[in-house]
Enzyme design. Structure first.
Site, PDB file in Angstrom:
ATOM      1  N   ILE A 159       0.839  -1.208   0.000  1.00 53.94           N
ATOM      2  CA  ILE A 159       0.000   0.000   0.000  1.00 53.94           C
ATOM      3  C   ILE A 159       0.871   1.254   0.000  1.00 53.94           C
ATOM      4  O   ILE A 159       0.603   2.217  -0.723  1.00 53.94           O
ATOM      5  CB  ILE A 159      -0.978  -0.011   1.201  1.00 53.94           C
ATOM      6  CG1 ILE A 159      -1.956  -1.190   1.064  1.00 53.94           C
ATOM      7  CG2 ILE A 159      -1.744   1.308   1.293  1.00 53.94           C
ATOM      8  CD1 ILE A 159      -2.857  -1.424   2.269  1.00 53.94           C
ATOM      9  N   ARG A 237      -4.019   1.002  10.795  1.00 53.93           N
ATOM     10  CA  ARG A 237      -4.677   0.419  11.969  1.00 53.93           C
ATOM     11  C   ARG A 237      -4.753   1.490  13.054  1.00 53.93           C
ATOM     12  O   ARG A 237      -3.775   2.202  13.305  1.00 53.93           O
ATOM     13  CB  ARG A 237      -3.903  -0.792  12.506  1.00 53.93           C
ATOM     14  CG  ARG A 237      -4.069  -2.072  11.692  1.00 53.93           C
ATOM     15  CD  ARG A 237      -5.485  -2.650  11.775  1.00 53.93           C
ATOM     16  NE  ARG A 237      -5.634  -3.881  10.995  1.00 53.93           N
ATOM     17  CZ  ARG A 237      -6.031  -3.936   9.731  1.00 53.93           C
ATOM     18  NH1 ARG A 237      -6.328  -2.822   9.073  1.00 53.93           N
ATOM     19  NH2 ARG A 237      -6.162  -5.106   9.106  1.00 53.93           N
ATOM     20  N   GLU A 266     -12.317   0.874  17.265  1.00 49.57           N
ATOM     21  CA  GLU A 266     -13.331   0.842  16.200  1.00 49.57           C
ATOM     22  C   GLU A 266     -14.252  -0.360  16.270  1.00 49.57           C
ATOM     23  O   GLU A 266     -15.376  -0.319  15.758  1.00 49.57           O
ATOM     24  CB  GLU A 266     -12.660   0.895  14.813  1.00 49.57           C
ATOM     25  CG  GLU A 266     -11.876  -0.351  14.451  1.00 49.57           C
ATOM     26  CD  GLU A 266     -11.285  -0.282  13.047  1.00 49.57           C
ATOM     27  OE1 GLU A 266     -10.679   0.741  12.702  1.00 49.57           O
ATOM     28  OE2 GLU A 266     -11.436  -1.265  12.298  1.00 49.57           O
TER      29      GLU A 266
HETATM   30  P1  NAI Z   1       2.714  -4.903   3.633  1.00 55.01           P
HETATM   31  O1  NAI Z   1       2.986  -6.071   4.521  1.00 55.01           O
HETATM   32  O2  NAI Z   1       2.875  -5.073   2.156  1.00 55.01           O
HETATM   33  O3  NAI Z   1       3.620  -3.666   4.089  1.00 55.01           O
HETATM   34  C1  NAI Z   1       3.795  -3.262   5.396  1.00 55.01           C
HETATM   35  C2  NAI Z   1       5.165  -2.600   5.476  1.00 55.01           C
HETATM   36  O4  NAI Z   1       5.300  -2.010   6.773  1.00 55.01           O
HETATM   37  C3  NAI Z   1       6.332  -3.585   5.295  1.00 55.01           C
HETATM   38  O5  NAI Z   1       7.169  -3.165   4.231  1.00 55.01           O
HETATM   39  C4  NAI Z   1       7.049  -3.543   6.636  1.00 55.01           C
HETATM   40  O6  NAI Z   1       8.470  -3.699   6.519  1.00 55.01           O
HETATM   41  C5  NAI Z   1       6.672  -2.151   7.127  1.00 55.01           C
HETATM   42  N1  NAI Z   1       6.898  -1.942   8.551  1.00 55.01           N
HETATM   43  C6  NAI Z   1       6.854  -2.843   9.560  1.00 55.01           C
HETATM   44  N2  NAI Z   1       7.164  -2.233  10.722  1.00 55.01           N
HETATM   45  C7  NAI Z   1       7.414  -0.937  10.446  1.00 55.01           C
HETATM   46  C8  NAI Z   1       7.807   0.182  11.226  1.00 55.01           C
HETATM   47  N3  NAI Z   1       8.004   0.078  12.542  1.00 55.01           N
HETATM   48  N4  NAI Z   1       7.984   1.363  10.598  1.00 55.01           N
HETATM   49  C9  NAI Z   1       7.814   1.485   9.261  1.00 55.01           C
HETATM   50  N5  NAI Z   1       7.447   0.450   8.478  1.00 55.01           N
HETATM   51  C10 NAI Z   1       7.251  -0.732   9.053  1.00 55.01           C
HETATM   52  O7  NAI Z   1       1.238  -4.439   4.001  1.00 55.01           O
HETATM   53  P2  NAI Z   1       0.239  -3.567   3.115  1.00 55.01           P
HETATM   54  O8  NAI Z   1      -0.574  -4.465   2.259  1.00 55.01           O
HETATM   55  O9  NAI Z   1       0.976  -2.452   2.485  1.00 55.01           O
HETATM   56  O10 NAI Z   1      -0.727  -3.010   4.254  1.00 55.01           O
HETATM   57  C11 NAI Z   1      -0.272  -2.095   5.238  1.00 55.01           C
HETATM   58  C12 NAI Z   1      -1.298  -2.012   6.343  1.00 55.01           C
HETATM   59  O11 NAI Z   1      -2.493  -1.404   5.843  1.00 55.01           O
HETATM   60  C13 NAI Z   1      -1.779  -3.373   6.883  1.00 55.01           C
HETATM   61  O12 NAI Z   1      -0.919  -3.826   7.919  1.00 55.01           O
HETATM   62  C14 NAI Z   1      -3.142  -3.077   7.397  1.00 55.01           C
HETATM   63  O13 NAI Z   1      -3.026  -2.768   8.778  1.00 55.01           O
HETATM   64  C15 NAI Z   1      -3.586  -1.819   6.643  1.00 55.01           C
HETATM   65  N6  NAI Z   1      -4.752  -2.044   5.773  1.00 55.01           N
HETATM   66  C16 NAI Z   1      -5.840  -1.180   5.899  1.00 55.01           C
HETATM   67  C17 NAI Z   1      -6.962  -1.341   5.097  1.00 55.01           C
HETATM   68  C18 NAI Z   1      -8.150  -0.430   5.163  1.00 55.01           C
HETATM   69  O14 NAI Z   1      -9.228  -0.797   4.658  1.00 55.01           O
HETATM   70  N7  NAI Z   1      -8.049   0.750   5.722  1.00 55.01           N
HETATM   71  C19 NAI Z   1      -7.028  -2.460   4.134  1.00 55.01           C
HETATM   72  C20 NAI Z   1      -5.813  -3.252   4.043  1.00 55.01           C
HETATM   73  C21 NAI Z   1      -4.739  -3.052   4.857  1.00 55.01           C
END
Ligand code: NAI
Length: 335
Positions: A159, A237, A266
């Site tokens: 994302i 989140r 939430e």
């Molecule tokens: P992803 O797993 O592809 O990317 C998450 C990234 O965060 C990874 O590159 C990881 O290294 C990084 N990360 C971990 N700890 C960190 C830190 N302390 N500081 C900075 N970066 C850090 O996940 P994706 O698909 O990009 O999703 C991200 C988040 O979006 C999910 O964890 C979920 O909580 C949220 N989400 C929200 C949705 C919504 O409807 N609002 C829908 C889908 C996901």
């Protein structure tokens, strides 16, 4: 096999039924829909089912997982990417298969992030209400260009990179922070340490998962180190942000604007109609009173494309489980 689908909304039925029909037209798999969220109180609804299908606010702690396993449930199918609501160690101990939908549509959430930023930045949320009242005055609607602004993305996964691509296209300077950024990010922006990102960004947008180490990563100290007047966006989140500290920062006018699609508490509110209820959460209610705060109810993922992908991947995960094949979407640490 019967699957108990928890937190089922009409739109979940539409897309799950569609995908089920395509993959299991023979009736080998049936779905039992429950509007209730999964919790210790509702776990008995999964009696007789081989799997449960759950969403972001369903509770899958050790007690619930124990109860599920005791009832014969062997698989947990998450209709979401995040799995912070699952006790993965307990699931592993119980030999449960837990699989998620890691990437149903990064663009859905990234585009929604832009929708929030552009709305707040140009006050279209206020303009919409004004014009319907016959008020065409512009005072109070002054915005600023996105072009040339610095955007700080915390989390450069699927994302975060999709958001970087869009902000870059708008002519923004993109900064990112991530211990392990996706390689695709480099063409859109620079990687910096978190303090530098917070100090330099006009817009800070969160795209990292909720983990013990990231809970309240945006609290009083981080907010104080942000640029005066900056915008904070959270579509990831709710627990990443200390909402009380955010209210203080808004009241002191240090934080210029806030857009949230997620909120730490939430699960008490989102995905349900509370329009005739008295909402007891004073922190949430206080947030709604600010003209420079935009709150949506966890709808970042909610596009036709994403819903289709969620349903198709969920049944793909189930097929891997039933065939005893390795599943690429299994939650780390579980079977
Ligand atoms: P992803 O797993 O592809 O990317 C998450 C990234 O965060 C990874 O590159 C990881 O290294 C990084 N990360 C971990 N700890 C960190 C830190 N302390 N500081 C900075 N970066 C850090 O996940 P994706 O698909 O990009 O999703 C991200 C988040 O979006 C999910 O964890 C979920 O909580 C949220 N989400 C929200 C949705 C919504 O409807 N609002 C829908 C889908 C996901």
């Amino acid at each position: 096999m019967k699957i108990a689908v928890f937190s089922a909304q009409p739109y979940d039925r539409r897309f799950l039924d569609e995908a089920l029909q395509r993959r299991h037209a023979d009736g080998a798999v049936t779905l039992q829909y429950h509007a209730e969220a999964l919790s210790l109180e509702s776990v008995a609804l999964a009696q007789g089912c081989g799997a449960v299908c759950v969403f972001v606010n369903d509770v899958l702690d050790a007690a619930v997982l124990d109860a599920l396993a005791g009832q014969g449930v062997r698989a947990v199918l998450l209709r979401c990417a995040g799995f912070n609501n699952v006790d993965a160690a307990a699931a592993a101990r119980l030999g449960l298969f837990v699989a998620r939908v890691p990437a149903y549509s990064p663009e859905a959430v990234a585009e929604f992030t832009l929708a929030l930023v552009l709305t707040l930045n140009r006050n279209t949320h206020r303009a919409y209400a004004r014009v319907r009242e016959g008020n065409f005055a512009l005072d109070g609607l002054l915005g600023s260009n996105l072009h040339g602004k610095t955007v700080g993305l915390i989390g450069l996964g699927k994302i975060g990179v999709a958001a970087a691509r869009i902000f870059h296209g708008f002519g923004c300077r993109v900064l990112g922070h991530d211990p392990a950024p996706l390689p695709g990010y480099a063409q859109f922006g620079a990687t910096v340490a978190l303090p530098e990102l917070l100090a330099q960004s006009d817009i800070v947008s969160l795209h990292c998962p909720l983990l013990p180490g990231t809970r309240h990563m945006i609290a009083a100290a981080a907010l104080a180190s942000m640029k005066p007047g900056a915008m904070l966006v959270n579509t990831s989140r709710g627990g990443l942000v200390d909402a009380c500290a955010v209210i203080d920062a808004l009241k002191s006018r240090h934080l210029g604007a806030l857009a949230i699609d997620v909120y730490e508490q939430e699960s008490e509110l989102f995905f349900h109609d509370h329009s005739a209820d008295i909402i007891a959460d004073d922190v949430f209610q206080r947030l709604l009173t600010f003209p420079n705060v935009l709150v949506t109810g966890h709808q970042g993922f909610f596009t036709i494309e994403a819903m289709r992908e969620i349903a198709v991947t969920t049944f793909g995960n189930l097929a891997d489980h039933l065939a005893g094949r390795p599943c690429p979407n299994v939650v780390a640490g579980t079977v």
